[in-house]
Design an enzyme around this catalytic site. Structure first.
Site, mmCIF file in Angstrom:
data_model
loop_
_atom_site.group_PDB
_atom_site.id
_atom_site.type_symbol
_atom_site.label_atom_id
_atom_site.label_comp_id
_atom_site.label_asym_id
_atom_site.label_seq_id
_atom_site.Cartn_x
_atom_site.Cartn_y
_atom_site.Cartn_z
ATOM 1 N N TYR A 1 1.509 -23.595 3.177
ATOM 2 C CA TYR A 1 0.836 -23.851 4.436
ATOM 3 C C TYR A 1 1.653 -23.249 5.580
ATOM 4 C CZ TYR A 1 -2.653 -26.622 2.073
ATOM 5 O OH TYR A 1 -3.665 -27.004 1.232
ATOM 6 N N TYR B 1 -9.998 -22.338 4.684
ATOM 7 C CA TYR B 1 -9.274 -21.565 5.698
ATOM 8 C C TYR B 1 -9.429 -20.054 5.517
ATOM 9 C CZ TYR B 1 -6.819 -26.044 6.159
ATOM 10 O OH TYR B 1 -6.518 -27.368 6.342
ATOM 11 N N ASN C 1 2.875 -23.920 8.511
ATOM 12 C CA ASN C 1 4.056 -24.460 9.189
ATOM 13 C C ASN C 1 5.323 -24.416 8.356
ATOM 14 O OD1 ASN C 1 2.227 -24.969 11.187
ATOM 15 N ND2 ASN C 1 2.446 -27.187 11.172
ATOM 16 N N ASN D 1 4.019 -21.641 14.820
ATOM 17 C CA ASN D 1 4.776 -22.499 13.908
ATOM 18 C C ASN D 1 5.209 -21.791 12.632
ATOM 19 O OD1 ASN D 1 4.729 -24.766 15.580
ATOM 20 N ND2 ASN D 1 2.770 -25.464 14.779
ATOM 21 N N HIS E 1 -6.485 -18.102 11.957
ATOM 22 C CA HIS E 1 -5.093 -18.378 11.589
ATOM 23 C C HIS E 1 -4.703 -17.681 10.280
ATOM 24 C CE1 HIS E 1 -1.761 -20.457 13.202
ATOM 25 N NE2 HIS E 1 -1.752 -21.523 12.447
#
Length: 205
Positions: A82, A32, A84, A130, A37
């Site tokens: 993470y 990632y 969320n 989120n 994001h």
């Protein structure tokens, strides 16, 4: 791909209780690392470069570092829960240091803004993000300032949004995003000095 050449940290951590939390949002893991994001994480890297410090101490379920910005002690965080569940890490640190929501500055990606646009807001809803939903839930408040890094939206509205936000920035977008993050770092410096209105007037858009 690297956004910029990282400097060797030379900064000594400030002594004393932090006055602010500065949290960049993203997902841990190499897969990632340079995704849209993870714009929040990348902006924290830019902050580290500008102020010559590291965010490498695992604490409060986050990678953390300490820095003095314009005379104000700040705890800088990359939550490792993470995206969320970002609020879990931020709440732990905010509770420990008794830092109120209005002094928790959050940096994150926003698909509703064109790539490279910076938008500063002092409070508000999650807007479908989120990570911000989690922070609002855990702090029991939406009264925290945020810096939104525009990453644009997918060209094909029928394509998968998750694939888009977890995808890498294009080569064309990298320089644009880097300049946005430099502006975000300057905006943070104004905000910790109590000049959020000045930061918005100068860097929004």
């Amino acid at each position: 791909m690297a956004f910029f050449k990282k400097k060797v940290p030379v900064f000594s951590s400030p002594v004393g209780k932090p006055e602010f939390i500065i949290a960049g949002l993203g997902n841990p893991g190499k897969e990632y690392e340079y995704s849209r994001h993870n714009a929040g994480f990348l902006c924290i890297d830019m902050l580290c470069n500008e102020y010559s410090f590291s965010v490498d101490r695992l604490k409060y379920r986050a990678l953390t570092g300490a820095v003095s910005i314009e005379g104000h002690n700040c705890l800088v965080m990359k939550p490792q829960t993470y995206m969320n569940n970002s609020g879990e890490a931020i709440k732990e640190a905010a509770d420990f240091y008794k830092i109120p929501p209005e002094k928790v500055i959050v940096i994150f990606d926003d698909i509703s803004l064109p790539t490279g646009m910076l938008r500063i807001r002092l409070k508000g809803s999650a807007g479908g993000h989120n990570g911000i939903k989690s922070i609002i839930w855990h702090l029991n408040s939406d009264n925290f300032p945020r810096l939104k890094i525009g990453v644009g939206n997918r060209k094909d509205p029928d394509s998968d949004l998750k694939d888009y936000v977890l995808g890498k920035f294009s080569k064309e977008d990298v320089e644009t995003i880097k300049e946005t993050m430099k502006r975000a770092v300057k905006a943070v410096a104004l905000m910790v000095q109590g000049d959020s209105a000045g930061a918005m007037n100068k860097y929004n858009g």
